[in-house]
Design an enzyme around this catalytic site. Structure first.
Site, PDB file in Angstrom:
ATOM      1  N   GLY A  47       8.683  -7.958  15.649  1.00 30.77           N
ATOM      2  CA  GLY A  47       8.203  -6.584  15.559  1.00 30.77           C
ATOM      3  C   GLY A  47       9.350  -5.653  15.222  1.00 30.77           C
ATOM      4  N   GLN A  52      13.995   2.060  14.217  1.00 38.42           N
ATOM      5  CA  GLN A  52      15.069   1.061  14.321  1.00 38.42           C
ATOM      6  C   GLN A  52      15.845   0.919  13.009  1.00 38.42           C
ATOM      7  OE1 GLN A  52      12.222  -1.926  16.251  1.00 38.42           O
ATOM      8  NE2 GLN A  52      14.194  -2.516  17.101  1.00 38.42           N
ATOM      9  N   CYS A  95      14.987  -7.419  21.801  1.00 35.60           N
ATOM     10  CA  CYS A  95      14.832  -6.313  20.868  1.00 35.60           C
ATOM     11  C   CYS A  95      15.925  -6.412  19.811  1.00 35.60           C
ATOM     12  CB  CYS A  95      14.967  -4.988  21.624  1.00 35.60           C
ATOM     13  SG  CYS A  95      14.776  -3.533  20.581  1.00 35.60           S
ATOM     14  N   LEU A  96      15.552  -6.229  18.552  1.00 34.56           N
ATOM     15  CA  LEU A  96      16.550  -6.311  17.476  1.00 34.56           C
ATOM     16  C   LEU A  96      17.600  -5.212  17.612  1.00 34.56           C
ATOM     17  CD1 LEU A  96      14.273  -7.193  14.420  1.00 34.56           C
ATOM     18  CD2 LEU A  96      15.717  -8.722  15.777  1.00 34.56           C
ATOM     19  N   HIS A 137       5.742  -2.683  23.276  1.00 35.67           N
ATOM     20  CA  HIS A 137       7.189  -2.588  23.055  1.00 35.67           C
ATOM     21  C   HIS A 137       7.483  -1.721  21.827  1.00 35.67           C
ATOM     22  CE1 HIS A 137      11.317  -4.668  22.772  1.00 35.67           C
ATOM     23  NE2 HIS A 137      11.224  -3.995  21.631  1.00 35.67           N
ATOM     24  N   GLU A 138       6.742  -1.968  20.730  1.00 38.72           N
ATOM     25  CA  GLU A 138       7.000  -1.232  19.482  1.00 38.72           C
ATOM     26  C   GLU A 138       6.539   0.226  19.592  1.00 38.72           C
ATOM     27  OE1 GLU A 138       8.969  -2.559  17.526  1.00 38.72           O
ATOM     28  OE2 GLU A 138       8.788  -4.583  18.307  1.00 38.72           O
ATOM     29  N   HIS A 141       9.066   2.322  21.165  1.00 44.86           N
ATOM     30  CA  HIS A 141      10.138   2.763  20.253  1.00 44.86           C
ATOM     31  C   HIS A 141       9.790   4.107  19.606  1.00 44.86           C
ATOM     32  CE1 HIS A 141      13.166  -0.361  20.102  1.00 44.86           C
ATOM     33  NE2 HIS A 141      12.283  -1.311  19.890  1.00 44.86           N
TER      34      HIS A 141
HETATM   35 ZN    ZN Z   1      12.563  -3.324  20.152  1.00 45.81          ZN
END
Ligand code: ZN
Length: 172
Positions: A47, A52, A95-96, A137-138, A141
């Site tokens: 995701g 991000q 998380c990236l 989660h997304e 963000h």
């Molecule tokens: Zn993330």
């Protein structure tokens, strides 16, 4: 399509921004989604939110297909959680934007999400399991929230310090 740099800790300033809804699903949005998807596949991740990659718009890409399965990209704009189950579930999240850090997070096990799809049409999804976790989660963000906000303050401060230190030492 092109790969975009992913913003990571300790750059909290960008990651804490609240993203704005998109007005229409135009060619710019579609091009950004495509770049985000390629960037996410390459990372690799399941995701990615536009913030991000430094774009404060309420856009997500998700693909939960496992290795060897056909790709199944989900393009999401302006998502809104309209219902969440009382039942909770635990997942070890990563998380990236917080590379190589994983921690158990408790969230509602099921949610309903209203959003615009790639055709710009309103859609509603009843998400369970990993999809429910990933969407929450997304969507976090888009509101400037990171998964480490759902863990203990001690653990959160420790991971933020770790990234600040690595940054100072020029390792990030
Ligand atoms: Zn993330």
């Amino acid at each position: 399509m092109s790969l975009l740099p992913i913003i990571t800790l300790p750059d909290e300033k960008t990651l804490r921004e609240v993203s704005k809804p998109v007005a229409t699903i135009d060619s710019h949005v579609k091009a950004l989604w495509d770049d985000m998807l390629e960037t996410m596949y390459r990372a690799p991740g399941i995701g990615l939110a536009a913030i991000q990659v430094g774009v404060p718009q309420r856009l997500l890409v998700i693909d939960l297909a496992k290795d060897g399965e056909p790709k199944a990209p989900l393009f999401v704009a302006n998502p809104e959680i309209t219902w969440a189950s009382e039942q909770q579930s635990d997942y070890e999240e990563g998380c990236l934007s917080i590379p190589d850090y994983y921690e158990m997070v408790t969230r509602p096990a099921e949610i309903k999400v209203r959003y615009l799809n790639r055709q710009g049409e309103p859609n509603e999804m009843h998400a369970t399991g990993l999809m429910a976790t990933c969407l929450q989660h997304e969507i976090d963000h888009l509101n400037g929230v990171l998964f480490i906000d759902h863990i203990s303050r001690l653990k959160r401060e420790r991971v933020i310090k770790k990234f600040q230190k690595a940054h100072k030492l020029g390792k990030l």
